[in-house]
Design an enzyme around this catalytic site. Structure first.
Site, PDB file in Angstrom:
ATOM      1  N   THR A 105      79.225  51.328   3.110  1.00  0.00           N
ATOM      2  CA  THR A 105      80.205  52.264   2.574  1.00  0.00           C
ATOM      3  C   THR A 105      79.843  53.676   3.006  1.00  0.00           C
ATOM      4  O   THR A 105      78.682  54.078   2.947  1.00  0.00           O
ATOM      5  CB  THR A 105      80.271  52.199   1.035  1.00  0.00           C
ATOM      6  OG1 THR A 105      80.737  50.901   0.646  1.00  0.00           O
ATOM      7  CG2 THR A 105      81.222  53.248   0.477  1.00  0.00           C
ATOM      8  N   PHE A 120      80.133  57.536   2.178  1.00  0.00           N
ATOM      9  CA  PHE A 120      80.343  58.435   1.053  1.00  0.00           C
ATOM     10  C   PHE A 120      80.469  59.867   1.556  1.00  0.00           C
ATOM     11  O   PHE A 120      79.855  60.242   2.551  1.00  0.00           O
ATOM     12  CB  PHE A 120      79.167  58.356   0.070  1.00  0.00           C
ATOM     13  CG  PHE A 120      79.091  57.065  -0.701  1.00  0.00           C
ATOM     14  CD1 PHE A 120      79.636  56.966  -1.971  1.00  0.00           C
ATOM     15  CD2 PHE A 120      78.465  55.956  -0.160  1.00  0.00           C
ATOM     16  CE1 PHE A 120      79.559  55.783  -2.690  1.00  0.00           C
ATOM     17  CE2 PHE A 120      78.381  54.767  -0.869  1.00  0.00           C
ATOM     18  CZ  PHE A 120      78.937  54.676  -2.133  1.00  0.00           C
TER      19      PHE A 120
END
Length: 282
Positions: free
Chosen positions: A172, A174
């Site tokens: 992921t 961020f």
């Protein structure tokens, strides 16, 4: 004084883990929704946020792009986090007692094969860490949850299996944001990402012309997405990440070409490109 970081979700969320990797010992401020997060950092310039923007398997994080348009926070950093799901249970339970597994829909989908192999019934919940918190507050040996290892520490749960995800390398991205920082100063030997959002003029060929400026200057667009606002299909908002800094003449020239084709252009941040982008992933 500890850095204050607002996150969406409960303590133990992957945003919490990302914040610890970035800042070390931090003061985490859990928020129920992404909207609550953006409103909080707008009201208090001493608070930053760590927000997931995209996942290598699940794609764009829903809701975040429209909130970037609404609140226009300043992006000051990007961080890539390998997502390593854990199967957690109460301390008194074991895998032979577990019948159900609860978690966010993305976590459930990313662990489907392992869930099936253990003959567990998946149950969708609002988020990963919230599932862990709920299990700790309502112990049930027949229920397991999929969440981070830090959730096991916080909520005193047992890790039945590490790396419960089906596919390794799940990552992921961020964004670290606040409402007070300035853009990074330009240094020739450093790599940067410039992020902007823009609304095109509603005329034929506008998108082709604005992208032509980037092609002319050999600018690499690492991300380009469109999304609708205000329940309309007439005009789209575009989100773009590009490699480079606005003080680089090639980026400056490309942005000038872009401005000619847009009704509105906002640069959300100019920040160092993470070295993770240039690693060969295994």
């Amino acid at each position: 004084m500890k850095t204050k970081i607002a996150i969406q979700g409960e303590l133990g969320a992957y945003s919490h883990l990302a914040a610890k990797e970035i800042f070390g010992d931090v003061d985490i401020l859990p928020c129920k929704t992404f909207e609550n997060v953006f409103a909080l950092i707008k009201s208090d310039t001493n608070i930053k946020t760590v927000i997931p923007i995209e996942n290598s398997l699940a794609g764009r994080v829903v809701d975040v792009h429209s909130l970037l348009v609404k609140y226009k926070p300043k992006i000051i950093r990007e961080h890539f986090l390998r997502i390593e799901h854990c199967l957690l249970s109460n301390l008194s339970s074991d895998i032979n007692k577990v019948k159900y597994v609860k978690s966010h829909s993305h976590a459930i989908s990313q662990c489907q094969k392992n869930i099936h192999s253990k003959n567990l019934t998946p149950v969708i919940t609002a988020d990963t860490a919230g599932s862990a918190k709920l299990l700790s507050e309502n112990p049930d040996d027949t229920i397991a949850v999929i969440a981070s290892s830090i959730s096991a520490e916080i909520y005193k749960l047992k890790i039945l299996q590490n790396n419960f995800e089906d596919m390794k390398g799940n990552t992921t991205r961020f964004l670290v944001m606040d409402n007070s920082s300035n853009d990074e100063n330009f240094e020739k030997n450093k790599k940067y990402i410039t992020t902007c959002i823009f609304k095109l003029k509603s005329i034929p060929g506008a998108l082709h012309k604005c992208l032509g400026g980037f092609a002319k200057n050999s600018i690499n667009l690492t991300k380009l997405e469109s999304f609708s606002l205000d329940n309309s299909f007439v005009q789209a908002i575009f989100y773009v990440d590009m490699e480079g800094h606005p003080d680089d003449p090639k980026i400056s020239d490309s942005l000038n070409d872009l401005k000619k084709q847009t009704e509105k252009l906002d640069i959300l941040g100019v920040y160092p490109a993470s070295s993770y982008r240039y690693q060969k992933l295994s």
